[in-house]
Design an enzyme around this catalytic site. Sequence first.
Site, PDB file in Angstrom:
ATOM      1  N   HIS A 168      10.141   2.376  56.909  1.00  0.00           N
ATOM      2  CA  HIS A 168       9.353   3.532  56.488  1.00  0.00           C
ATOM      3  C   HIS A 168       8.876   3.428  55.044  1.00  0.00           C
ATOM      4  O   HIS A 168       7.808   3.955  54.699  1.00  0.00           O
ATOM      5  CB  HIS A 168      10.196   4.802  56.668  1.00  0.00           C
ATOM      6  CG  HIS A 168       9.549   6.053  56.160  1.00  0.00           C
ATOM      7  ND1 HIS A 168       9.775   6.559  54.892  1.00  0.00           N
ATOM      8  CD2 HIS A 168       8.654   6.884  56.734  1.00  0.00           C
ATOM      9  CE1 HIS A 168       9.062   7.650  54.728  1.00  0.00           C
ATOM     10  NE2 HIS A 168       8.380   7.886  55.825  1.00  0.00           N
ATOM     11  N   ASP A 169       9.647   2.755  54.204  1.00  0.00           N
ATOM     12  CA  ASP A 169       9.313   2.705  52.777  1.00  0.00           C
ATOM     13  C   ASP A 169       9.398   1.269  52.274  1.00  0.00           C
ATOM     14  O   ASP A 169      10.188   0.951  51.387  1.00  0.00           O
ATOM     15  CB  ASP A 169      10.254   3.620  51.996  1.00  0.00           C
ATOM     16  CG  ASP A 169       9.769   3.880  50.565  1.00  0.00           C
ATOM     17  OD1 ASP A 169       8.572   3.622  50.293  1.00  0.00           O
ATOM     18  OD2 ASP A 169      10.569   4.348  49.740  1.00  0.00           O
ATOM     19  N   LEU A 170       8.563   0.415  52.837  1.00  0.00           N
ATOM     20  CA  LEU A 170       8.567  -0.996  52.448  1.00  0.00           C
ATOM     21  C   LEU A 170       7.845  -1.145  51.110  1.00  0.00           C
ATOM     22  O   LEU A 170       6.624  -1.208  51.040  1.00  0.00           O
ATOM     23  CB  LEU A 170       7.889  -1.840  53.523  1.00  0.00           C
ATOM     24  CG  LEU A 170       7.952  -3.362  53.315  1.00  0.00           C
ATOM     25  CD1 LEU A 170       9.391  -3.854  53.323  1.00  0.00           C
ATOM     26  CD2 LEU A 170       7.138  -4.080  54.391  1.00  0.00           C
ATOM     27  N   ASN A 171       8.622  -1.167  50.038  1.00  0.00           N
ATOM     28  CA  ASN A 171       8.054  -1.364  48.708  1.00  0.00           C
ATOM     29  C   ASN A 171       8.911  -2.357  47.937  1.00  0.00           C
ATOM     30  O   ASN A 171       9.972  -2.774  48.403  1.00  0.00           O
ATOM     31  CB  ASN A 171       7.910  -0.027  47.963  1.00  0.00           C
ATOM     32  CG  ASN A 171       9.248   0.610  47.655  1.00  0.00           C
ATOM     33  OD1 ASN A 171      10.097   0.044  46.976  1.00  0.00           O
ATOM     34  ND2 ASN A 171       9.459   1.823  48.170  1.00  0.00           N
ATOM     35  N   ASN A 174      12.696  -1.971  47.396  1.00  0.00           N
ATOM     36  CA  ASN A 174      13.620  -2.068  48.526  1.00  0.00           C
ATOM     37  C   ASN A 174      13.784  -3.489  49.055  1.00  0.00           C
ATOM     38  O   ASN A 174      14.279  -3.694  50.156  1.00  0.00           O
ATOM     39  CB  ASN A 174      13.162  -1.135  49.651  1.00  0.00           C
ATOM     40  CG  ASN A 174      13.373   0.325  49.280  1.00  0.00           C
ATOM     41  OD1 ASN A 174      14.274   0.653  48.511  1.00  0.00           O
ATOM     42  ND2 ASN A 174      12.538   1.200  49.823  1.00  0.00           N
TER      43      ASN A 174
END
Length: 240
Positions: A168-171, A174
């Site tokens: 959901h928060d592939l940045n 992470n």
Amino acid sequence: MSNIEQKTIGDSVLLFEQNLLTNVSIAMFSPQYWQDQHKVIGQAMGRGVTTFFQENGRDFVLRHYRRGGLIGKLLSNQYLYTGLHHTRAWQEMQLLNTMYSWGLPVPRAAAAKINKRGLVYTADIILEKIPEAQDVFNVLNGQPLSSSIWQQIGAVIKQLHDKQVFHHDLNIHNIMLDKYNKVWLIDFDKCQIQAGESWKAQNLQRLLRSLRKEKNKNPSFFWQETQWQWCMEGYHSINL
């Protein structure tokens, strides 16, 4: 969830991996509990305080679930309860347990607590800490990454996508790099196994946007647009 045990204490449900943490109690989900035992080895600030502690010769991460965005200002840590299997802690622990069994480079979930009060719940999770690792954002603030590491990052993302895991928060915050330059992915809150293919390109674009955002904020950030191609080479390679 295989290997995950469950027990209820009052308003709380505890989930735990017996091989990682023993005698799990409600108190273990309080940072003060570990501070009182002088087992805290560090803290990090995000939406809240993440606590790192040591137990049974292992390092762990304790994180309280908190909301972001505008709703987070009103309901900072409360979520609508629609059943145990719909709670964020249960879902994250199940997903991590499944991915770990597949051999993917993700941390193991050790325990979780879901506390139900009426129509809402709060939750906490304890994860095994990746040894001697830092996020790629911090690495890139000090030095560039080699083409081989960028290729490995792409290959790891492809491993998840091949298993239909949507992050959901592939940045860039992470993605972790340990002392052996092994790539890991973290923070699987609100992530899921998702059918289809179209979302995968959008997932990669999210990572690219995060890199561009950090570069715009800090021109000395050790990343260039041309290096994105290295990541894509790793993503599309079957040999890495």
